[in-house]
Design an enzyme around this catalytic site. Sequence first.
Site, PDB file in Angstrom:
ATOM      1  N   ASN A 186       0.950  -1.217  -0.030  1.00  0.00           N
ATOM      2  CA  ASN A 186       0.068   0.081  -0.029  1.00  0.00           C
ATOM      3  C   ASN A 186       0.875   1.262  -0.064  1.00  0.00           C
ATOM      4  OD1 ASN A 186       0.614  -0.124   3.102  1.00  0.00           O
ATOM      5  ND2 ASN A 186      -0.932  -1.807   2.788  1.00  0.00           N
ATOM      6  N   SER A 234      -6.598   1.035   3.247  1.00  0.00           N
ATOM      7  CA  SER A 234      -5.710  -0.042   3.466  1.00  0.00           C
ATOM      8  C   SER A 234      -5.724  -0.750   4.774  1.00  0.00           C
ATOM      9  CB  SER A 234      -4.392   0.517   3.007  1.00  0.00           C
ATOM     10  OG  SER A 234      -3.293  -0.193   3.361  1.00  0.00           O
ATOM     11  N   SER A 235      -5.440  -1.785   4.882  1.00  0.00           N
ATOM     12  CA  SER A 235      -5.675  -2.419   6.205  1.00  0.00           C
ATOM     13  C   SER A 235      -4.487  -1.963   7.065  1.00  0.00           C
ATOM     14  CB  SER A 235      -5.461  -3.912   6.381  1.00  0.00           C
ATOM     15  OG  SER A 235      -4.452  -4.415   5.391  1.00  0.00           O
ATOM     16  N   GLU A 236      -3.274  -1.528   6.354  1.00  0.00           N
ATOM     17  CA  GLU A 236      -2.327  -0.845   7.179  1.00  0.00           C
ATOM     18  C   GLU A 236      -2.138   0.834   7.389  1.00  0.00           C
ATOM     19  OE1 GLU A 236      -0.696  -3.094   8.500  1.00  0.00           O
ATOM     20  OE2 GLU A 236       0.097  -4.479   7.608  1.00  0.00           O
ATOM     21  N   HIS A 256       4.632   0.783   1.172  1.00  0.00           N
ATOM     22  CA  HIS A 256       4.785  -0.543   1.942  1.00  0.00           C
ATOM     23  C   HIS A 256       4.789  -1.624   0.699  1.00  0.00           C
ATOM     24  CE1 HIS A 256       4.145  -4.214   4.110  1.00  0.00           C
ATOM     25  NE2 HIS A 256       2.961  -4.401   3.987  1.00  0.00           N
ATOM     26  N   HIS A 287       5.701  -5.759  -0.510  1.00  0.00           N
ATOM     27  CA  HIS A 287       6.073  -7.355  -0.219  1.00  0.00           C
ATOM     28  C   HIS A 287       7.158  -7.872  -1.067  1.00  0.00           C
ATOM     29  CE1 HIS A 287       1.787  -7.766   1.507  1.00  0.00           C
ATOM     30  NE2 HIS A 287       2.467  -6.958   2.307  1.00  0.00           N
ATOM     31  N   TYR A 333      26.703   0.379  -1.245  1.00  0.00           N
ATOM     32  CA  TYR A 333      26.432   1.533  -0.808  1.00  0.00           C
ATOM     33  C   TYR A 333      24.893   2.269  -0.874  1.00  0.00           C
ATOM     34  CZ  TYR A 333      26.564   3.550  -5.680  1.00  0.00           C
ATOM     35  OH  TYR A 333      26.288   4.034  -7.032  1.00  0.00           O
ATOM     36  N   HIS A 381       7.083 -10.414   6.916  1.00  0.00           N
ATOM     37  CA  HIS A 381       6.032  -9.543   6.148  1.00  0.00           C
ATOM     38  C   HIS A 381       6.605  -8.886   5.071  1.00  0.00           C
ATOM     39  CE1 HIS A 381       2.520  -6.447   6.997  1.00  0.00           C
ATOM     40  NE2 HIS A 381       2.744  -6.816   5.678  1.00  0.00           N
ATOM     41  N   TYR A 403      22.323  15.054  -2.725  1.00  0.00           N
ATOM     42  CA  TYR A 403      21.639  14.858  -3.592  1.00  0.00           C
ATOM     43  C   TYR A 403      20.353  15.038  -3.876  1.00  0.00           C
ATOM     44  CZ  TYR A 403      20.116  11.183  -7.548  1.00  0.00           C
ATOM     45  OH  TYR A 403      19.377  10.478  -8.500  1.00  0.00           O
TER      46      TYR A 403
HETATM   47 ZN   LIG Z   1       1.968  -5.958   3.813  1.00  0.00          ZN
END
Ligand SMILES: [Zn+2]
Length: 211
Positions: free
Chosen positions: A27, A70-72, A91, A93, A112, A154, A207
């Site tokens: 998300n 979103s669930s998050e 976020h 995966h 780096y 996760h 930068y």
């Molecule tokens: Zn997730």
Amino acid sequence: MEKEADLLLHYGNKMHAAGLVTGSGGNLSVRVKDSVLITPSAMAYGDMEPEDMVLVDFSGKILRGRRAASSELGFHLALYEARKDISAVVHTHSPWATTLACLGWSLPAVHYLVGYGERNEVPVAPYAIFGSQELADHVVKGMGDGKALLLANHGLVSMGADLREAYEVAEEIEFVAGVYLRAKAVGEPVILDEKAMAPVLEKFRKYRGLK
Ligand SMILES: [Zn+2]
């Protein structure tokens, strides 16, 4: 608002096309003044329209939108509360970063570009079930003053001053995680020490200022 909704859709599609998420996983959100615009729950990126993005206040109350957030949402809001310097959260995966997170390993400075997370390594936060307050607490604590964090069993969370930066951090950390695990599969990778990383972090700060 329309601009932010378009950007969320753009980076959501990009994230999916790049293989950083599958299905409706992951998300993204962006800070809009005193509120947050976030991708909807349980919806494939290819099916989303700008109107599906959900606007919430910092208590999580929906201000505008036809879908559930979103669930998050919890850890997105917690990060914005904790870090006034950031305006976007991504976020994913992504496969290599998630593999590392499933081993419970942090990502050291094997390359780096780990400096995109603004630290010499990307730490891993302890496991807690998705969407929980416990996970939000782990995320804020683990993120500290960095810009990237692995979530045990996760995935990955990254942040930035805008969506472009948050997305780039996710992409570069995924690249470094892949390099690290492939190097580990063959031998013992050489890790850059603090002395080597300090000027890298400094250069990255400059930068970013130029963009
Ligand atoms: Zn997730």
